[in-house]
Write a protein that holds these residues in place. Structure first.
Motif, PDB file in Angstrom:
ATOM      1  N   ALA A   7      -2.337   6.832   9.508  1.00 15.35           N
ATOM      2  CA  ALA A   7      -3.206   5.683   9.241  1.00 15.35           C
ATOM      3  C   ALA A   7      -3.065   5.183   7.815  1.00 15.35           C
ATOM      4  O   ALA A   7      -3.310   4.018   7.529  1.00 15.35           O
ATOM      5  N   ASP A   8      -2.655   6.079   6.905  1.00 15.28           N
ATOM      6  CA  ASP A   8      -2.594   5.665   5.518  1.00 15.28           C
ATOM      7  C   ASP A   8      -1.188   5.352   5.043  1.00 15.28           C
ATOM      8  O   ASP A   8      -0.956   5.139   3.861  1.00 15.28           O
ATOM      9  N   SER A   9      -0.217   5.310   5.960  1.00 14.13           N
ATOM     10  CA  SER A   9       1.162   5.134   5.509  1.00 14.13           C
ATOM     11  C   SER A   9       1.430   3.722   5.038  1.00 14.13           C
ATOM     12  O   SER A   9       2.171   3.512   4.096  1.00 14.13           O
ATOM     13  N   GLY A  10       0.887   2.712   5.723  1.00 12.52           N
ATOM     14  CA  GLY A  10       1.081   1.331   5.320  1.00 12.52           C
ATOM     15  C   GLY A  10       2.515   0.866   5.462  1.00 12.52           C
ATOM     16  O   GLY A  10       2.905  -0.124   4.851  1.00 12.52           O
ATOM     17  N   VAL A  11       3.358   1.571   6.250  1.00 18.96           N
ATOM     18  CA  VAL A  11       4.758   1.188   6.318  1.00 18.96           C
ATOM     19  C   VAL A  11       5.193   0.730   7.699  1.00 18.96           C
ATOM     20  O   VAL A  11       6.231   0.127   7.833  1.00 18.96           O
ATOM     21  N   SER A  12       4.426   0.997   8.732  1.00 16.67           N
ATOM     22  CA  SER A  12       4.901   0.714  10.080  1.00 16.67           C
ATOM     23  C   SER A  12       5.152  -0.771  10.302  1.00 16.67           C
ATOM     24  O   SER A  12       6.146  -1.152  10.906  1.00 16.67           O
ATOM     25  N   SER A  13       4.261  -1.649   9.794  1.00 17.49           N
ATOM     26  CA  SER A  13       4.447  -3.073  10.019  1.00 17.49           C
ATOM     27  C   SER A  13       5.663  -3.594   9.271  1.00 17.49           C
ATOM     28  O   SER A  13       6.358  -4.493   9.726  1.00 17.49           O
TER      29      SER A  13
ATOM     30  N   PRO B 159       0.801  -1.241   0.000  1.00 16.34           N
ATOM     31  CA  PRO B 159       0.000   0.000   0.000  1.00 16.34           C
ATOM     32  C   PRO B 159       0.821   1.273   0.000  1.00 16.34           C
ATOM     33  O   PRO B 159       0.350   2.316  -0.453  1.00 16.34           O
ATOM     34  N   SER B 160       2.055   1.215   0.492  1.00 14.54           N
ATOM     35  CA  SER B 160       2.875   2.426   0.521  1.00 14.54           C
ATOM     36  C   SER B 160       3.269   2.894  -0.872  1.00 14.54           C
ATOM     37  O   SER B 160       3.814   3.977  -1.043  1.00 14.54           O
TER      38      SER B 160
END
Length: 261
Positions: free
Chosen positions: A79-85, A59-60
């Motif tokens: 919330a929209d970054s999609g990179v933390s995980s 998603p990033s």
């Protein structure tokens, strides 16, 4: 026609590049993926049985996808970054519904830059309306070059796809089916049933008559009979050479009463 299986091999290459990823401990990398087919001898050949490969990216990639360029965003924990995980090394799920990058020429190479590992879905679309074949690929940075193999099943491939598949290995005719079919063909001719004319006659039947034929097949088929109901394309497939003798005679008589054989 029976199902045909082929092994697809994905080759992934990656290395660290001199760019700042913006995330400490996670260097920026360049990576690429190529897709090949393995022939009967286990050798790599062009995967020309597919007309395109669609890579479903993390998603990033989303915002940059609309610009025609794919590259990981700098870290943002919104919330929209999609990179933390990814940054934390937590396993991620396949990226369904995320941007798709389409490649239409073998070996369907994709070349990108980023710092995170993730599971991506790759959808291989077969030629000749052979359908979509999704697989999940683990993009990781454990080795500079690694391979992954996936077995793809082509269900009742149409003539165009079948001809291409023959270039890379057996297609069922060579898997023992041909010998049985030849014997059945000879036997049927001896009984005054021309299977080719029967097939042509069946194709000329009207919708109501075809529905009756389908019911006849369902009611009288044997354990060896090959059929496939393709609901999506509104088609019913049957291998006439796998039908029991009495059913062939029934179809011959019925078809002959509706059209000239």
């Amino acid at each position: 026609m029976p199902d045909v299986k082929r092994t697809v091999k994905l080759i992934t290459e990656q290395h660290i590049i001199d760019k700042d990823s913006g995330t400490e401990g996670y260097p920026m990398r360049a990576w690429n993926i190529e897709i090949f087919l393995l022939n009967e001898a286990g050798e790599e050949v062009q995967a020309n049985c597919f007309e395109k490969a669609t890579y479903k990216l993390h998603p990033s990639f989303e915002k940059r996808a609309t610009q025609g360029r794919f590259k990981h965003k700098e870290p943002s924990y919104g919330a929209d970054s999609g990179v933390s995980s990814v940054a934390a090394g937590v396993p991620t799920s396949p990226c369904n519904g995320t941007p798709g990058l389409v490649k239409k020429q073998p070996p369907f190479q994709i070349s990108e830059e980023g710092w995170g590992e993730f599971d991506m879905e790759i959808i291989l679309t077969a030629v000749g309306k052979g359908g979509d074949h999704p697989l999940v690929h683990d993009l990781n940075f454990q080795q500079e070059t690694y391979e992954a193999k996936h077995v793809i099943t082509f269900r009742n491939p149409k003539p165009e796809l079948l001809a291409i598949l023959k270039e890379s290995g057996p297609v069922g005719e060579e898997n023992g089916v041909k010998g049985k079919a030849d014997a059945a063909k000879k036997k049927r001719k001896e009984k005054n049933v021309d299977m080719e004319k029967l097939a042509e006659g069946l194709q000329r039947l009207g919708e109501d008559d075809l529905l009756h034929v389908v019911q006849m097949v369902h009611d009288n088929k044997s354990a060896d009979t090959y059929t496939k109901n393709d609901v999506e394309n509104g088609e019913f497939h049957v291998d006439l050479y796998t039908l029991p003798d009495h059913l062939v005679k029934m179809l011959w008589d019925f078809t002959g009463s509706k059209t000239e054989l």
